[in-house]
Design a protein around this motif. Structure first.
Motif, mmCIF file in Angstrom:
data_model
loop_
_atom_site.group_PDB
_atom_site.id
_atom_site.type_symbol
_atom_site.label_atom_id
_atom_site.label_comp_id
_atom_site.label_asym_id
_atom_site.label_seq_id
_atom_site.Cartn_x
_atom_site.Cartn_y
_atom_site.Cartn_z
ATOM 1 N N ILE A 18 14.469 -0.918 -3.760
ATOM 2 C CA ILE A 18 13.497 -1.329 -4.761
ATOM 3 C C ILE A 18 13.788 -2.799 -5.031
ATOM 4 C CG2 ILE A 18 12.630 -1.039 -7.104
ATOM 5 C CD1 ILE A 18 13.468 1.854 -7.016
ATOM 6 N N VAL A 19 12.823 -3.644 -4.734
ATOM 7 C CA VAL A 19 13.017 -5.087 -4.855
ATOM 8 C C VAL A 19 12.389 -5.554 -6.163
ATOM 9 C CG1 VAL A 19 12.671 -7.331 -3.755
ATOM 10 C CG2 VAL A 19 12.868 -5.264 -2.337
ATOM 11 N N TYR A 20 13.239 -6.002 -7.084
ATOM 12 C CA TYR A 20 12.756 -6.476 -8.383
ATOM 13 C C TYR A 20 12.582 -7.990 -8.354
ATOM 14 C CZ TYR A 20 13.841 -1.856 -10.216
ATOM 15 O OH TYR A 20 13.860 -0.504 -10.452
ATOM 16 N N MET A 21 11.534 -8.443 -8.990
ATOM 17 C CA MET A 21 11.236 -9.866 -9.053
ATOM 18 C C MET A 21 10.319 -10.108 -10.247
ATOM 19 S SD MET A 21 8.612 -10.047 -5.779
ATOM 20 C CE MET A 21 9.783 -9.256 -4.674
ATOM 21 N N GLU A 24 -3.868 2.881 5.915
ATOM 22 C CA GLU A 24 -4.796 4.000 6.057
ATOM 23 C C GLU A 24 -4.470 4.768 7.331
ATOM 24 O OE1 GLU A 24 -8.952 3.431 5.103
ATOM 25 O OE2 GLU A 24 -8.477 1.469 4.247
ATOM 26 N N GLY A 25 -4.463 6.090 7.217
ATOM 27 C CA GLY A 25 -4.107 6.955 8.333
ATOM 28 C C GLY A 25 -2.694 7.475 8.253
ATOM 29 N N VAL A 26 -1.806 6.730 7.591
ATOM 30 C CA VAL A 26 -0.417 7.180 7.401
ATOM 31 C C VAL A 26 0.026 6.901 5.960
ATOM 32 C CG1 VAL A 26 0.343 7.029 9.804
ATOM 33 C CG2 VAL A 26 0.397 4.985 8.372
ATOM 34 N N ALA A 27 -0.932 6.909 5.036
ATOM 35 C CA ALA A 27 -0.640 6.502 3.656
ATOM 36 C C ALA A 27 0.324 7.441 2.952
ATOM 37 C CB ALA A 27 -1.949 6.407 2.863
ATOM 38 N N VAL A 28 0.237 8.740 3.245
ATOM 39 C CA VAL A 28 1.128 9.693 2.578
ATOM 40 C C VAL A 28 2.577 9.409 2.968
ATOM 41 C CG1 VAL A 28 1.780 12.123 2.389
ATOM 42 C CG2 VAL A 28 -0.635 11.477 2.330
ATOM 43 N N ASP A 29 2.831 9.229 4.257
ATOM 44 C CA ASP A 29 4.191 8.903 4.702
ATOM 45 C C ASP A 29 4.643 7.570 4.125
ATOM 46 O OD1 ASP A 29 4.655 11.179 6.120
ATOM 47 O OD2 ASP A 29 4.211 10.328 8.080
ATOM 48 N N ASP A 30 3.751 6.597 4.090
ATOM 49 C CA ASP A 30 4.098 5.286 3.533
ATOM 50 C C ASP A 30 4.497 5.403 2.068
ATOM 51 O OD1 ASP A 30 3.654 3.966 5.890
ATOM 52 O OD2 ASP A 30 1.707 3.157 5.330
ATOM 53 N N PHE A 31 3.796 6.255 1.325
ATOM 54 C CA PHE A 31 4.106 6.393 -0.100
ATOM 55 C C PHE A 31 5.379 7.213 -0.312
ATOM 56 C CE2 PHE A 31 3.909 7.244 -4.516
ATOM 57 C CZ PHE A 31 3.057 6.310 -5.074
ATOM 58 N N MET A 32 5.493 8.308 0.393
ATOM 59 C CA MET A 32 6.629 9.204 0.177
ATOM 60 C C MET A 32 7.935 8.632 0.746
ATOM 61 S SD MET A 32 5.197 11.596 -1.540
ATOM 62 C CE MET A 32 6.502 12.812 -1.644
ATOM 63 N N LYS A 33 7.818 7.802 1.785
ATOM 64 C CA LYS A 33 9.005 7.222 2.418
ATOM 65 C C LYS A 33 8.803 5.713 2.597
ATOM 66 C CE LYS A 33 9.685 11.519 5.003
ATOM 67 N NZ LYS A 33 9.693 12.136 6.365
ATOM 68 N N PRO A 34 8.733 4.975 1.507
ATOM 69 C CA PRO A 34 8.451 3.538 1.608
ATOM 70 C C PRO A 34 9.611 2.773 2.212
ATOM 71 C CG PRO A 34 9.076 4.104 -0.642
ATOM 72 C CD PRO A 34 8.983 5.402 0.114
ATOM 73 N N ASP A 35 9.290 1.740 3.004
ATOM 74 C CA ASP A 35 10.382 0.912 3.531
ATOM 75 C C ASP A 35 10.938 0.001 2.450
ATOM 76 O OD1 ASP A 35 8.236 -0.804 3.400
ATOM 77 O OD2 ASP A 35 8.149 -1.179 5.553
ATOM 78 N N ARG A 36 10.124 -0.263 1.411
ATOM 79 C CA ARG A 36 10.613 -0.958 0.220
ATOM 80 C C ARG A 36 9.580 -0.752 -0.883
ATOM 81 N NH1 ARG A 36 6.316 -3.139 2.831
ATOM 82 N NH2 ARG A 36 5.904 -5.333 2.403
ATOM 83 N N VAL A 37 10.027 -0.870 -2.122
ATOM 84 C CA VAL A 37 9.148 -0.830 -3.284
ATOM 85 C C VAL A 37 9.309 -2.171 -3.998
ATOM 86 C CG1 VAL A 37 8.626 0.281 -5.493
ATOM 87 C CG2 VAL A 37 9.365 1.674 -3.543
ATOM 88 N N VAL A 38 8.198 -2.841 -4.223
ATOM 89 C CA VAL A 38 8.232 -4.143 -4.899
ATOM 90 C C VAL A 38 7.766 -3.961 -6.342
ATOM 91 C CG1 VAL A 38 7.219 -6.456 -4.979
ATOM 92 C CG2 VAL A 38 7.873 -5.448 -2.777
ATOM 93 N N ILE A 39 8.607 -4.397 -7.283
ATOM 94 C CA ILE A 39 8.292 -4.276 -8.701
ATOM 95 C C ILE A 39 8.497 -5.628 -9.369
ATOM 96 C CG2 ILE A 39 8.957 -3.221 -10.900
ATOM 97 C CD1 ILE A 39 9.700 -0.709 -9.330
ATOM 98 N N GLY A 40 7.428 -6.128 -9.956
ATOM 99 C CA GLY A 40 7.498 -7.386 -10.677
ATOM 100 C C GLY A 40 7.496 -7.152 -12.170
ATOM 101 N N THR A 41 8.604 -7.471 -12.829
ATOM 102 C CA THR A 41 8.689 -7.305 -14.279
ATOM 103 C C THR A 41 9.793 -8.183 -14.844
ATOM 104 O OG1 THR A 41 9.000 -5.727 -16.090
ATOM 105 C CG2 THR A 41 10.264 -5.325 -14.090
ATOM 106 N N SER A 42 9.584 -8.621 -16.070
ATOM 107 C CA SER A 42 10.615 -9.382 -16.783
ATOM 108 C C SER A 42 11.190 -8.550 -17.924
ATOM 109 C CB SER A 42 10.006 -10.677 -17.333
ATOM 110 O OG SER A 42 8.843 -10.407 -18.100
ATOM 111 N N SER A 43 10.836 -7.266 -17.963
ATOM 112 C CA SER A 43 11.261 -6.372 -19.047
ATOM 113 C C SER A 43 12.278 -5.358 -18.540
ATOM 114 C CB SER A 43 10.044 -5.638 -19.627
ATOM 115 O OG SER A 43 10.436 -4.519 -20.386
ATOM 116 N N GLU A 44 13.438 -5.315 -19.150
ATOM 117 C CA GLU A 44 14.459 -4.333 -18.777
ATOM 118 C C GLU A 44 13.995 -2.915 -19.121
ATOM 119 O OE1 GLU A 44 17.273 -4.668 -17.063
ATOM 120 O OE2 GLU A 44 16.662 -6.764 -16.756
ATOM 121 N N ARG A 45 13.240 -2.776 -20.206
ATOM 122 C CA ARG A 45 12.737 -1.457 -20.607
ATOM 123 C C ARG A 45 11.771 -0.912 -19.550
ATOM 124 N NH1 ARG A 45 9.744 -0.240 -26.460
ATOM 125 N NH2 ARG A 45 9.769 2.060 -26.322
#
Length: 436
Positions: A193-196, A153-174
């Motif tokens: 983008i860190v997939y797990m 909070e307070g810097v959420a726009v910068d955090d979203f637009m310039k993330p230091d990493r994106v974590v995505i959890g999925t077992s589906s290639e699609r």
């Protein structure tokens, strides 16, 4: 892409607006008709620096839409984000009723394949529950993905637009391919983008916040040791922050953490550990110390005055941190309660959070129009939030308003030598008291 975001709270509104900013068509869904009407009319419903500009631009360019109709909101959406509340229950566990309730509705109205994304902070295993809730009624294929948010909070726009990493959890290639396409504009500078798997992604969010909460709490304990050993926590902080294994961030002592994330997430992770018969002892200590830290200044104030009955205390800062109007678990609320219990009067000022506090405390305290008016006739000033405007105040103006030149600083905004030169009695966190 066509995106739907269910829930227009803090996470949902930032998420929807920022995805629209990269060219997607986004529809946000919320059951609150008044809120939706405000958003449609161009009135933003949260305070977050920089968000209003993006919000109005994307609303004007018809990339950002709002509705109370879930079926209308998700129609044609390739990805549907669930940004719904997960408030703590009495036992500390996350309440998934909102998430699972919407999931059950989605199963009945999905018309084509879509990726359903848990954006809310949820316990491990929630993706499985969401999948089951949708699958009971779904007539089309779908995938469920965990994509935790890491917004400050307070810097959420910068955090979203310039993330230091994106974590995505999925077992589906699609699903992975669609999420890769969606997030590609945000990671052009090479941040990963860190997939797990889904469960690991769910735990990652809790682990990150719990670790940061523990780091803050550790420094608050070091600050207490400094006061007993006649050391200076700022010197210690600088000395250990230069070690790259430790880092410089989250080493500032104060009156505890608050807000919507750290308290709730630490509590939820602790409860999850209990559910699998594990005693997460570090987190138990973190919660206990942080709760005590919120009112750590009050005994200092009481020692100085002897008796607080009838004393008039000015309070600068009500939000749990600067650049937000969020007062959830804000230390200022606990300080107010403790001061009132001791018989003191309180006059408070905050640049953004006063309306929210008025709804909580009513007329138990007085609210000032500006930071200097809060000092009128006060016996001491307490600083509970480190707003930039509080860092370099007009000390001459302050002198004419305070009954006594006394400051209790819960955020170490000022420096001891400066306060001594100005003739103040000054106590902060983890540093030597300054006497005029």
């Amino acid at each position: 892409m066509r995106i739907a975001v269910v829930g227009t709270g803090y996470v949902g509104l930032v998420t929807g607006t920022c995805f629209a900013e990269t060219g997607n068509t986004v529809t946000c869904v919320d059951i609150d008709q008044k809120k939706v009407d405000k958003l449609k009319g161009g009135t933003i419903t949260i305070y977050e620096p920089g968000l209003d500009h993006l919000f109005l631009r994307n609303l004007k360019e018809s990339r950002l839409h709002f509705t109370t109709n879930l079926a209308e909101g998700i129609k044609g959406a390739q990805i549907i984000f669930l940004a719904l509340p997960t408030p703590p229950g009495e036992d500390g566990s996350a309440d998934l009723s909102y998430v699972l309730g919407v999931s059950g509705q989605l199963g009945k109205i999905l018309e084509a394949y879509a990726v359903i994304v848990d954006k809310s902070t949820v316990p491990v295993g929630t993706a499985d529950k969401v999948r089951d809730a949708i699958g009971k009624n779904a007539k089309v294929e779908f995938d469920v993905v965990s994509n935790p948010e890491f917004l400050r909070e307070g810097v959420a726009v910068d955090d979203f637009m310039k993330p230091d990493r994106v974590v995505i959890g999925t077992s589906s290639e699609r699903a992975k391919a669609l999420m890769q396409q969606l997030y590609a504009p945000f990671v052009r500078q090479g941040n990963p983008i860190v997939y797990m798997d889904e469960r690991s992604a769910e735990l990652t969010k809790y682990a990150a916040n719990a670790f940061l909460a523990a780091k803050i709490t550790f420094m608050n304990e070091i600050a207490r040791m400094c006061e007993r050993l006649d050391a200076d926590v700022d010197m210690v902080r600088r000395g250990i922050g230069g070690d790259e294994r430790i880092g410089k961030r989250f080493l500032f002592p104060g009156i505890g953490y608050g807000g919507s994330c750290f308290p709730k997430d630490v509590q939820a992770l602790f409860k999850s550990a209990e559910d699998v018969d594990y005693d997460f002892r570090i987190l138990r200590s973190v919660m206990e110390v942080n709760q005590e830290q919120k009112t750590y200044l009050v005994p200092k104030i009481k020692r100085y005055f002897g008796d607080l009955k009838g004393k008039h205390i000015a309070l600068w800062g009500l939000a749990f941190k600067p650049n937000t109007d969020d007062i959830r678990e804000a230390p200022a609320l606990y300080i107010i309660e403790a001061l009132l219990k001791e018989g003191a009067r309180v006059t408070a000022f905050d640049p953004e959070a006063m309306e929210n506090v008025k709804r909580v405390v009513g007329d138990k305290i007085t609210f000032a129009d500006n930071q200097y008016d809060a000092l009128n006739g006060a016996d001491a000033l307490v600083i509970a939030t480190e707003w930039s405007a509080f860092r370099t105040p007009d000390f001459e103006a302050m002198e004419g308003k305070l009954n006594k030149k006394v400051i209790f600083d819960g955020r170490n905004v000022f420096e001891g030598p400066q306060m001594k030169a100005l003739g103040y009695y000054y106590e902060s966190i983890g540093r030597r008291p300054v006497k005029p």
